[in-house]
Design a protein around this motif. Sequence first.
Motif, PDB file in Angstrom:
ATOM      1  N   ALA A  59      33.986  41.112  40.059  1.00  0.00           N
ATOM      2  CA  ALA A  59      34.462  42.430  40.329  1.00  0.00           C
ATOM      3  C   ALA A  59      35.731  42.214  40.939  1.00  0.00           C
ATOM      4  O   ALA A  59      35.992  41.678  41.981  1.00  0.00           O
ATOM      5  CB  ALA A  59      33.502  43.339  40.896  1.00  0.00           C
ATOM      6  N   GLU A 102      47.369  48.292  44.046  1.00  0.00           N
ATOM      7  CA  GLU A 102      48.533  48.090  43.263  1.00  0.00           C
ATOM      8  C   GLU A 102      49.804  48.571  44.164  1.00  0.00           C
ATOM      9  O   GLU A 102      49.509  49.108  44.933  1.00  0.00           O
ATOM     10  CB  GLU A 102      48.326  48.905  42.057  1.00  0.00           C
ATOM     11  N   THR A 126      50.667  48.630  37.243  1.00  0.00           N
ATOM     12  CA  THR A 126      49.115  48.743  37.225  1.00  0.00           C
ATOM     13  C   THR A 126      48.282  47.548  36.825  1.00  0.00           C
ATOM     14  O   THR A 126      48.831  46.764  35.974  1.00  0.00           O
ATOM     15  CB  THR A 126      48.621  49.894  36.150  1.00  0.00           C
ATOM     16  N   LEU A 127      47.277  47.087  37.456  1.00  0.00           N
ATOM     17  CA  LEU A 127      46.548  45.964  37.390  1.00  0.00           C
ATOM     18  C   LEU A 127      45.142  46.248  36.747  1.00  0.00           C
ATOM     19  O   LEU A 127      44.698  45.340  35.920  1.00  0.00           O
ATOM     20  CB  LEU A 127      46.542  45.281  38.348  1.00  0.00           C
ATOM     21  N   GLY A 128      44.761  47.415  36.864  1.00  0.00           N
ATOM     22  CA  GLY A 128      43.502  47.459  36.280  1.00  0.00           C
ATOM     23  C   GLY A 128      42.135  47.039  37.081  1.00  0.00           C
ATOM     24  O   GLY A 128      41.473  46.146  36.486  1.00  0.00           O
ATOM     25  N   SER A 129      41.545  47.739  37.929  1.00  0.00           N
ATOM     26  CA  SER A 129      40.418  47.348  38.826  1.00  0.00           C
ATOM     27  C   SER A 129      39.286  47.235  37.670  1.00  0.00           C
ATOM     28  O   SER A 129      39.189  47.965  36.712  1.00  0.00           O
ATOM     29  CB  SER A 129      40.165  48.126  39.954  1.00  0.00           C
ATOM     30  N   GLY A 130      38.421  46.450  38.076  1.00  0.00           N
ATOM     31  CA  GLY A 130      37.224  46.405  37.293  1.00  0.00           C
ATOM     32  C   GLY A 130      36.150  45.105  37.357  1.00  0.00           C
ATOM     33  O   GLY A 130      36.193  44.443  38.513  1.00  0.00           O
ATOM     34  N   THR A 131      35.503  44.771  36.294  1.00  0.00           N
ATOM     35  CA  THR A 131      34.427  43.761  36.359  1.00  0.00           C
ATOM     36  C   THR A 131      34.650  42.984  35.087  1.00  0.00           C
ATOM     37  O   THR A 131      35.369  43.404  33.969  1.00  0.00           O
ATOM     38  CB  THR A 131      33.190  44.367  36.252  1.00  0.00           C
ATOM     39  N   GLU A 132      33.991  41.780  34.997  1.00  0.00           N
ATOM     40  CA  GLU A 132      34.063  40.970  33.859  1.00  0.00           C
ATOM     41  C   GLU A 132      32.914  39.744  34.141  1.00  0.00           C
ATOM     42  O   GLU A 132      32.779  39.360  35.269  1.00  0.00           O
ATOM     43  CB  GLU A 132      35.180  40.323  33.557  1.00  0.00           C
ATOM     44  N   ILE A 153      40.782  39.578  36.208  1.00  0.00           N
ATOM     45  CA  ILE A 153      40.329  40.693  35.488  1.00  0.00           C
ATOM     46  C   ILE A 153      41.741  41.361  34.956  1.00  0.00           C
ATOM     47  O   ILE A 153      41.398  41.864  33.845  1.00  0.00           O
ATOM     48  CB  ILE A 153      39.468  41.491  36.368  1.00  0.00           C
ATOM     49  N   ASP A 177      45.100  41.652  33.078  1.00  0.00           N
ATOM     50  CA  ASP A 177      45.967  40.697  32.126  1.00  0.00           C
ATOM     51  C   ASP A 177      47.275  40.708  32.396  1.00  0.00           C
ATOM     52  O   ASP A 177      48.053  40.053  31.966  1.00  0.00           O
ATOM     53  CB  ASP A 177      45.667  41.266  30.810  1.00  0.00           C
TER      54      ASP A 177
END
Lengths: 454, 454, 454
Positions: A115, A120, A124-130, A289, A291
């Motif tokens: 996570a 930023e 934008t980088l896009g917080s999130g999970t994978e 996380i 791209d």
Amino acid sequence: MKTLNKYWFAGIVLATIFAAFPARADNDALMQLIEVLHDNGTINDEAYEKLRAAIALDEEDEPVATDKPVLERAAETAEDPDPPARVDFAGRKLRIESADGQFGFRLGGRIMTDAAHYDEDINTLGSGTELRRVRLAWDGTLSRDWAFKGEIEFAGGADLKSTYLDYVGLPDTYFRFGKYKEPISMEELSSSKYTTFMERAMLTELLPGRNVGLGAGRSGERWGLSAGLFAGLEDGEEEQDEGLALSGRFHYAPWHRPRHSAHLGVSASYRDMGDSQAIRFRARPDSHITDTRLVDTGVVEGVDNVAWLGLEAALVADSLSLQSEYLAVGLDRFGLSDPRFQGWYAYGSWFLTGESRSYDPRDGSFGRITPQRPFGGGGPGAIELGLRFSRLDLTDEEVIGGVQDNLNLGLNWYPTPNVRFMANYIKVLELDRPGSEFDGDTPSIFQIRGQADF
Amino acid sequence: MKTLNKYWFAGIVLATIFAAFPARADNDALMQLIEVLHDNGTINDEAYEKLRAAIALDEEDEPVATDKPVLERAAETAEDPDPPARVDFAGRKLRIESADGQFGFRLGGRIMTDAAHYDEDINTLGSGTELRRVRLAWDGTLSRDWAFKGEIEFAGGADLKSTYLDYVGLPDTYFRFGKYKEPISMEELSSSKYTTFMERAMLTELLPGRNVGLGAGRSGERWGLSAGLFAGLEDGEEEQDEGLALSGRFHYAPWHRPRHSAHLGVSASYRDMGDSQAIRFRARPDSHITDTRLVDTGVVEGVDNVAWLGLEAALVADSLSLQSEYLAVGLDRFGLSDPRFQGWYAYGSWFLTGESRSYDPRDGSFGRITPQRPFGGGGPGAIELGLRFSRLDLTDEEVIGGVQDNLNLGLNWYPTPNVRFMANYIKVLELDRPGSEFDGDTPSIFQIRGQADF
Amino acid sequence: MKTLNKYWFAGIVLATIFAAFPARADNDALMQLIEVLHDNGTINDEAYEKLRAAIALDEEDEPVATDKPVLERAAETAEDPDPPARVDFAGRKLRIESADGQFGFRLGGRIMTDAAHYDEDINTLGSGTELRRVRLAWDGTLSRDWAFKGEIEFAGGADLKSTYLDYVGLPDTYFRFGKYKEPISMEELSSSKYTTFMERAMLTELLPGRNVGLGAGRSGERWGLSAGLFAGLEDGEEEQDEGLALSGRFHYAPWHRPRHSAHLGVSASYRDMGDSQAIRFRARPDSHITDTRLVDTGVVEGVDNVAWLGLEAALVADSLSLQSEYLAVGLDRFGLSDPRFQGWYAYGSWFLTGESRSYDPRDGSFGRITPQRPFGGGGPGAIELGLRFSRLDLTDEEVIGGVQDNLNLGLNWYPTPNVRFMANYIKVLELDRPGSEFDGDTPSIFQIRGQADF
């Protein structure tokens, strides 16, 4: 139950019988047991003869009145033509080995869940999970002298990782045919299960990675050498002739004893690009996380050949360790400029709980951490602090890919040898990419990982 | 044969010898044998020394000067550092467990092959066949307190199903990090290996399914509670911040004894949509081979947050069981209408052959059917009849997704616990979706499945 | 140590003690040991009670009042309710079988790495490398009478190969539901692990391959018959009704004894094309790394039904073998011409090292080669020479797909039964495809493979 138990049953029954008749000439029993131990390979011919002689001296009784001892006949008749394999979790990995050691099979894998929160700056980088890595791997031995390995990455489809066939019939040596990592860079060659930080240092993005190749390696107690011929980079199209590279690495440990090691390494590669004359280098900011790549050469065309040079050094002193690498890649283009890109990193790691990074001097890489007082056994597990500076420079000649400096502060917790939790705080210190939307973009990143390997 | 047998052989030999020769003078030969076993590594230094001492004592006809019997000490010291693991098919699944119980590994999977005939009404559905599910799953234990699971769906590529790391060091409790089903709805949480009908009731199409999350669960003899924080729905793009949901479920069994259980459950979830403000609900008509969805909201934009509420009830009375659920999902949109969609189903199942559905009161779900008189053992296997009514209402405010009512008549045959054949006859009773080509489309469907799980 | 070893330990300890102290009063210590073993779970309540009783009897100096020795009873009662499974590498593949033989599981796979050099003529082919096949396969037995198989191809994503459920409760017979190869052509049905040349003869490109079907097979000592109903070819779209085919094969061995076999076979298939009325045939030139097909019918439209007819013959005479097939496929089109395409091949194989191709008369296919003197055991392994002529004719009526003749010279080295290295030299003798860029294109190809199967 067929074979193993039969043996044991024979053993118990016979033991009982022999033991139950203490008034008899007891060396018969002893002799027969020795026969069995000899027959099943527990004692060799020489030892067998000595023991026989000792018993003969010990007691000059009568020989057993049969051409074969009872025990041997029992064992013989109970014997299965294909004895059961041995199954264990040696090395904390499921391992199955045939009774004769000719065949072996191991099954394992890894699960990493990440996570990330991106603070930023410009983009934008896009917080999130994978699910960062979900792999199954298997390897094994065939007729003792041959070995194979396969590994699949299931995070984001199904992608083949190292998959090859080895000949290992000569000591300390392997010959390999298949897909595997070209032998360049310690950071690249250390398993993602064991790297100190969640993502490898940016310079590994310059590397050719895994390709189909034919290679060999040899190692001694404190050194290792590996080299191979490798085919085209994976992006080549089917109708083009693939390129060909010669890559090699040598590493040496000036000293290596428990909790103290020093490592020096050098690697080089020369690649003819074949019909595909395009190459691209780019890197995520120590975090997977997103791209977004803050640095990116774009596709560089007209490339005739590419050369890599890498230098490695590492030091382990008890709970402290240092590791550093430099990597340069030079492009030789047809009638165009010849840009050179480079990167380096240096980091220190410190185990607050007293463990020491586990260096493998034959492989020239780092391995599994075993906590001294595991969590669950009353201890805290192992706790590691790390700090890394990392630079990637993708700007040269007219290619303005950008220069990025990252600082990465890491905290790792190993409750047991197979489980690890990681937290990384990354600060992009500098992003120099004139003319791009990413110029001057210096985000901060906080990310965590839960990892199990089996 | 290398290690296990050697050690055991040493044990038997020594046991026998010690027991059988309590006062004899054969110890010269015996001592030599012990020497050999020591030299070839079958017994270690410590054991060797102890045995030497024991023989010396034995020869002096004195008791061994220690508080442990000789045998036990021998076994202790001669013990293999890594004893063989135990392998079995407990729970009808391959299971491998280390001798000390610290490590375990299970490998399993499922294969489901379907064929469907569509008696089409207005729109074409496309009769045919498919491999509905082909999965490999593995789970295991690491250092006793940690567990992992991975599962891949190979039907149509490679898709990660539940994949996570658990901490299970506290009784009746788990902490989980990874990708797994948000804990909503009994129908959703029951394995597809055990659902009464070939496809789950349509309301499960309203659910968020599996997402990366951090959660925990606790259960008692007749209840279970689970909750977690879950990240964005899978369709989110990489450059957007993922949303975050809090989901939980509580279930309670008013009574639970063999062949008689009652189940009540409630689940709820609240999701902030993050940067992705779009959501879509749609459902196939209880049949998976067709790609046609008779009801479909299309992409609903501008969604700020979404809330789910689910109610569950089930009853098992001998061979008869009833199960029903209601689920509602409400959308909260930015400056737009806030539609609410809902569904419910109710079904009965009856085992003609006397079996009873297997309810797990800790998990609040149904499990494997074990035929009383399996086919192959002279019996008919288990035969189950089921009838389900199912509604999904995707029409609210200006969203005209449609309302669908299905009747599903099922016949299941379980020749053995791991094999199942299913036949479903589905009649779409009503399809109310004004303005769409699907309005009034009420096809009939006949479909079969062959299923093996291992 | 929990289960297996403890039990054995109990057995040994008890055997020894009972045997060694037949008339002594040491039963106090023995009883204490049994108490300990009972307390720590090594022996269960029942065994404990029996042993207590046995000791009581023993102390009264009377024989145990039963027809079974104490030891055997102890073992019986202490036995785990779920005894350990048997693990071995029978057939050189990992196999795990439950103690009662009801459940079994095998795990295996193959790795093939190829490299090809194309000596191009008119069109580019693209020399290079690839992982040709990287597969994991598992099969097993469920409740003795049921079996399953799954296989995934990981080279180029994840693709399901044969995956099905079998009923095997009748002798020499199977009933199958799932995805598998339609039973046509010996070359197609022989595993790629065992085919003499790196790629199958071109005529196999005419075949329907693996489809979801319901079939059965039966075999005798020198014959086999299999037939099935198979659904649509894989390229069908979801909204179309899939077609349906009836396919069958019969083979017979006029003679079959060690190193000498003769094989005759015939197969046929009739397929209704369903809603999909399009079919396409094309073939690579005995080499897989290129994507170029020198012969290609393109998509042939308006097809109502298709019929296949195949003839097979093979002969094994010691180290020499011959194999040949003919295959024709006829298209029946709506109001259009009905083209017929065909192919044939013939090849000879010779083992310089004396081995003989291993023919399976029940399956009508060839299997694993076991070197007489394996490499590593001092021998050369097995060396095989092969020469194949192969024709594919895709030109008929107005379809000008082309006619291709290939000569393929093969050299195989089998150092051990699970490892094979192959080298193929292919010469396209003739390429007759008027009006196409490929007309007259007769490249030469040299390619190698390293193969491991496990």
